[in-house]
Design a protein around this motif. Structure first.
Motif, mmCIF file in Angstrom:
data_model
loop_
_atom_site.group_PDB
_atom_site.id
_atom_site.type_symbol
_atom_site.label_atom_id
_atom_site.label_comp_id
_atom_site.label_asym_id
_atom_site.label_seq_id
_atom_site.Cartn_x
_atom_site.Cartn_y
_atom_site.Cartn_z
ATOM 1 N N LEU A 177 -0.725 12.761 -8.422
ATOM 2 C CA LEU A 177 -0.941 13.267 -9.772
ATOM 3 C C LEU A 177 -1.347 12.167 -10.748
ATOM 4 C CD1 LEU A 177 -0.761 15.668 -11.778
ATOM 5 C CD2 LEU A 177 1.591 14.957 -12.224
ATOM 6 N N LEU A 178 -0.564 11.103 -10.844
ATOM 7 C CA LEU A 178 -0.820 10.091 -11.860
ATOM 8 C C LEU A 178 -2.088 9.299 -11.587
ATOM 9 C CD1 LEU A 178 2.748 8.745 -12.715
ATOM 10 C CD2 LEU A 178 1.436 10.592 -13.779
ATOM 11 N N SER A 179 -2.556 9.295 -10.344
ATOM 12 C CA SER A 179 -3.796 8.568 -10.043
ATOM 13 C C SER A 179 -5.026 9.286 -10.595
ATOM 14 C CB SER A 179 -3.950 8.376 -8.525
ATOM 15 O OG SER A 179 -4.294 9.595 -7.880
ATOM 16 N N TRP A 180 -4.850 10.508 -11.071
ATOM 17 C CA TRP A 180 -5.961 11.275 -11.665
ATOM 18 C C TRP A 180 -5.801 11.442 -13.175
ATOM 19 C CZ3 TRP A 180 -9.424 15.384 -9.194
ATOM 20 C CH2 TRP A 180 -9.846 14.963 -7.925
ATOM 21 N N GLY A 181 -4.730 10.972 -13.745
ATOM 22 C CA GLY A 181 -4.500 11.162 -15.170
ATOM 23 C C GLY A 181 -5.482 10.391 -16.017
ATOM 24 N N PRO A 182 -6.076 11.007 -17.055
ATOM 25 C CA PRO A 182 -7.003 10.278 -17.921
ATOM 26 C C PRO A 182 -6.394 8.972 -18.412
ATOM 27 C CG PRO A 182 -7.011 12.604 -18.482
ATOM 28 C CD PRO A 182 -5.908 12.408 -17.494
ATOM 29 N N GLY A 183 -7.088 7.884 -18.141
ATOM 30 C CA GLY A 183 -6.655 6.574 -18.605
ATOM 31 C C GLY A 183 -5.588 5.891 -17.785
ATOM 32 N N MET A 184 -5.008 6.573 -16.807
ATOM 33 C CA MET A 184 -3.845 6.028 -16.102
ATOM 34 C C MET A 184 -4.162 4.746 -15.320
ATOM 35 S SD MET A 184 -1.019 7.804 -16.578
ATOM 36 C CE MET A 184 -0.388 9.439 -16.974
ATOM 37 N N LEU A 185 -5.291 4.717 -14.620
ATOM 38 C CA LEU A 185 -5.617 3.524 -13.843
ATOM 39 C C LEU A 185 -6.270 2.457 -14.720
ATOM 40 C CD1 LEU A 185 -6.689 4.915 -10.365
ATOM 41 C CD2 LEU A 185 -4.426 4.488 -11.337
ATOM 42 N N TRP A 186 -6.925 2.883 -15.784
ATOM 43 C CA TRP A 186 -7.340 1.893 -16.784
ATOM 44 C C TRP A 186 -6.113 1.129 -17.272
ATOM 45 C CZ3 TRP A 186 -10.606 -1.054 -19.478
ATOM 46 C CH2 TRP A 186 -10.150 -1.580 -20.679
ATOM 47 N N ASN A 187 -5.065 1.856 -17.637
ATOM 48 C CA ASN A 187 -3.864 1.239 -18.192
ATOM 49 C C ASN A 187 -3.203 0.264 -17.228
ATOM 50 O OD1 ASN A 187 -4.060 2.689 -20.600
ATOM 51 N ND2 ASN A 187 -2.783 4.365 -19.845
ATOM 52 N N GLY A 188 -3.103 0.672 -15.966
ATOM 53 C CA GLY A 188 -2.329 -0.124 -15.016
ATOM 54 C C GLY A 188 -3.117 -1.148 -14.238
ATOM 55 N N MET A 189 -4.440 -0.937 -14.083
ATOM 56 C CA MET A 189 -5.197 -1.761 -13.144
ATOM 57 C C MET A 189 -6.440 -2.442 -13.732
ATOM 58 S SD MET A 189 -4.904 0.779 -9.820
ATOM 59 C CE MET A 189 -5.751 -0.342 -8.700
ATOM 60 N N ILE A 218 -6.625 -9.108 -4.992
ATOM 61 C CA ILE A 218 -6.456 -7.664 -4.828
ATOM 62 C C ILE A 218 -5.401 -7.168 -5.816
ATOM 63 C CG2 ILE A 218 -5.739 -5.802 -3.286
ATOM 64 C CD1 ILE A 218 -6.720 -7.460 -0.938
ATOM 65 N N VAL A 219 -5.795 -6.196 -6.643
ATOM 66 C CA VAL A 219 -4.869 -5.550 -7.564
ATOM 67 C C VAL A 219 -4.210 -4.381 -6.835
ATOM 68 C CG1 VAL A 219 -4.659 -4.267 -9.720
ATOM 69 C CG2 VAL A 219 -6.220 -6.225 -9.577
ATOM 70 N N LYS A 220 -2.895 -4.357 -6.862
ATOM 71 C CA LYS A 220 -2.178 -3.274 -6.198
ATOM 72 C C LYS A 220 -2.207 -2.006 -7.055
ATOM 73 C CE LYS A 220 0.873 -6.530 -3.821
ATOM 74 N NZ LYS A 220 2.274 -6.947 -3.574
ATOM 75 N N LYS A 221 -2.090 -0.871 -6.394
ATOM 76 C CA LYS A 221 -2.202 0.431 -7.068
ATOM 77 C C LYS A 221 -1.041 0.638 -8.033
ATOM 78 C CE LYS A 221 -4.621 2.659 -3.209
ATOM 79 N NZ LYS A 221 -4.815 1.433 -2.409
ATOM 80 N N LYS A 222 -1.382 0.969 -9.268
ATOM 81 C CA LYS A 222 -0.328 1.170 -10.257
ATOM 82 C C LYS A 222 -0.850 1.959 -11.450
ATOM 83 C CE LYS A 222 3.445 -1.267 -12.550
ATOM 84 N NZ LYS A 222 4.103 -2.595 -12.732
#
Length: 482
Positions: A246-258, A124-128
């Motif tokens: 906010l950051l969970s909707w940013g373009p590319g944000m979850l690609w970058n972290g998860m 499980i990858v944690k939210k980031k």
């Protein structure tokens, strides 16, 4: 130092070079040993190092050892990963219906106590969220499937893994990288989005969201105050509308972290369940373009070929007039134009009053059917009827379908007469219509439309529709004008 995705109990992909990478002191010599083979390299000035070992067949358990020797000749303490299996690795990603945990599923009571399976491994990858691609994910590492480790794991992912392990008789690892209530934009690399001028609205929407964040923070503060006051007074806690972070909707944000930190790890394919958050009127018409960009870019960044990308079409839900679930489903349907993709239709197993249908076993099974066909080469019917074309025939219109060559045994109206069909004339105004099955086609007509030109099926947020194939797989909603 190894990234967290490389840990004891992991599964590495069979028949592909085994990639091991990490960080060390600049100039440090690093040796990796696995299955009787040792490869050595030297850490770059940045400290990064990477080696590839020979591919191998499914099996295990094995040990993997990493040894480092500093430029001074001093040996570092070795790192040994134990209980490593070789099999197939799948990434399970998306929003809340993929995140939906095993213990929440309607079948949890009967299946969770029997979740012990040492050949299924879970991570499980944690939210980031992150503003740039990270080197590592936040995770507690790999674990064999047990009632305890499966409890909070993606139910769809777990049922998928169970079916594949039972059918293919190989170890299966699933990486659960999910975040409820997120848009596809945030799971897509920013550079890939920016390369397509037609996706400029993605950044406009993000700009509008950030412009309102100051007020949103004040709103959140006031809601917290009201909750605290209610608790102190012994009153029920007030309920407020859900708001995305906010950051969970940013373009590319979850690609970058998860996702980006996972791409050095070879995989078999991806299963995906998302789209509900992209159903807003301004977002839905753009979904195919965003989603197709995401799929192609994930494949490019992983660099292991055009792996199977298997996704779930969103179910039926009584949303409101600010969302268009029918349009979103159609956008998902059009994404099948990409090679090596498949879609699990779930229009028949949703719960109209609940955005999170508790039936996840059927979803996992339908995704596994697609994997068995596309990835494992089985001759199985994995798709219900898929709209191909509509041909006017006087006062009626005939609908032709793809998917009938997957082994399906004809068309079936489940539960009685066909429902969910509408027709329109040249004016494009749709009215309810009667429909009958004629071989592998459906003939649709309405007394209110003398010369039908267009036909659609299941075109509502929560439609009543009942067309299946003989194998029990539902037809996808469609619109011939789209």
């Amino acid at each position: 130092m190894l990234p967290k995705v490389l840990s004891s109990h992991m599964v590495v992909e069979r028949d592909l070079p085994v990639h091991i990478w990490g960080m060390a002191a600049p100039g440090e010599k690093v040796g990796v040993s696995f299955r009787g083979e040792t490869r050595e390299t030297t850490a770059a000035p940045t400290g990064r190092w990477s080696v590839y070992l020979k591919p191998g067949v499914a099996g295990g358990p094995f040990e993997l050892t990493v040894k480092g020797t500093l430029a001074t000749g001093e040996a570092e303490p070795p790192i040994t990963l134990t209980d490593v299996l070789v099999g197939d690795v799948w990434v399970a990603s998306g929003q809340s219906n993929m995140e939906f945990a095993m213990h929440q599923a309607e079948t949890a009571e009967q299946d969770l106590p029997h979740a012990d399976n040492p050949r299924i491994r879970l991570l499980i990858v944690k939210k980031k969220p992150a503003e740039y691609p990270l080197d590592d994910v936040d995770t507690d590492g790999w674990a064999a499937s047990t009632p305890e480790t499966a409890r909070d794991f993606s139910a769809v992912g777990w049922y998928f893994a169970r079916e594949i392990e039972q059918r293919e008789h190989v170890p299966v690892g699933v990486i659960d990288s999910t975040w409820g209530g997120t848009v596809a934009d945030t799971w897509t690399r920013t550079e890939a989005l920016g390369a397509d001028a037609a996706l400029a609205p993605v950044f406009v929407q993000w700009g509008k969201m950030t412009a309102k964040e100051s007020d949103a923070l004040l709103r959140d503060k006031d809601e917290q105050r009201q909750r605290a006051e209610a608790k102190a007074a012994g009153r029920p806690e007030p309920q407020f509308p859900w708001h995305p972070q906010l950051l969970s909707w940013g373009p590319g944000m979850l690609w970058n972290g998860m996702i980006a930190p996972l791409t050095p790890f070879p995989i078999r394919g991806v299963i995906w369940y998302q789209g509900e958050s992209n159903s807003a009127l301004a977002r839905a018409p753009l979904y195919k373009r965003v989603f197709s960009t995401m799929i192609e870019d994930w494949r490019h960044e992983w660099g292991v070929g055009d792996f199977p990308f298997l996704f779930v079409q969103i179910s039926n839900f009584k949303s409101n007039d600010t969302e268009d679930w029918a349009e979103l489903r159609d956008q998902q349907l059009k994404t099948l134009a990409l090679r090596n993709t498949a879609m699990a239709v779930t229009i028949d197993i949703g719960t109209p009053d609940n955005v999170h249908p508790p039936d996840k076993v059927d979803v996992g099974m339908r995704l596994a059917l697609a994997a068995r066909a596309l990835s494992y080469g089985e001759r199985v019917n994995y798709s219900g009827p898929v709209y191909r074309q509509a041909t006017p025939e006087g006062s009626a219109i005939r609908v032709w379908f793809d998917g009938m060559d997957h082994g399906a045994k004809g068309l079936v109206a489940k539960g009685g007469a066909l429902t969910g069909f509408e027709v329109a004339g040249a004016d494009g105004k749709f009215v309810a219509a009667s429909a009958t099955i004629d071989g592998d086609t459906v003939v649709v007509r309405s007394d209110a439309v003398a010369e039908p030109r267009f036909v659609r099926y299941g075109w509502a947020n929560s439609p009543q529709c009942n067309l299946f194939n003989g194998e029990g797989l539902p037809a996808s909603p469609f619109n011939s004008t789209e």
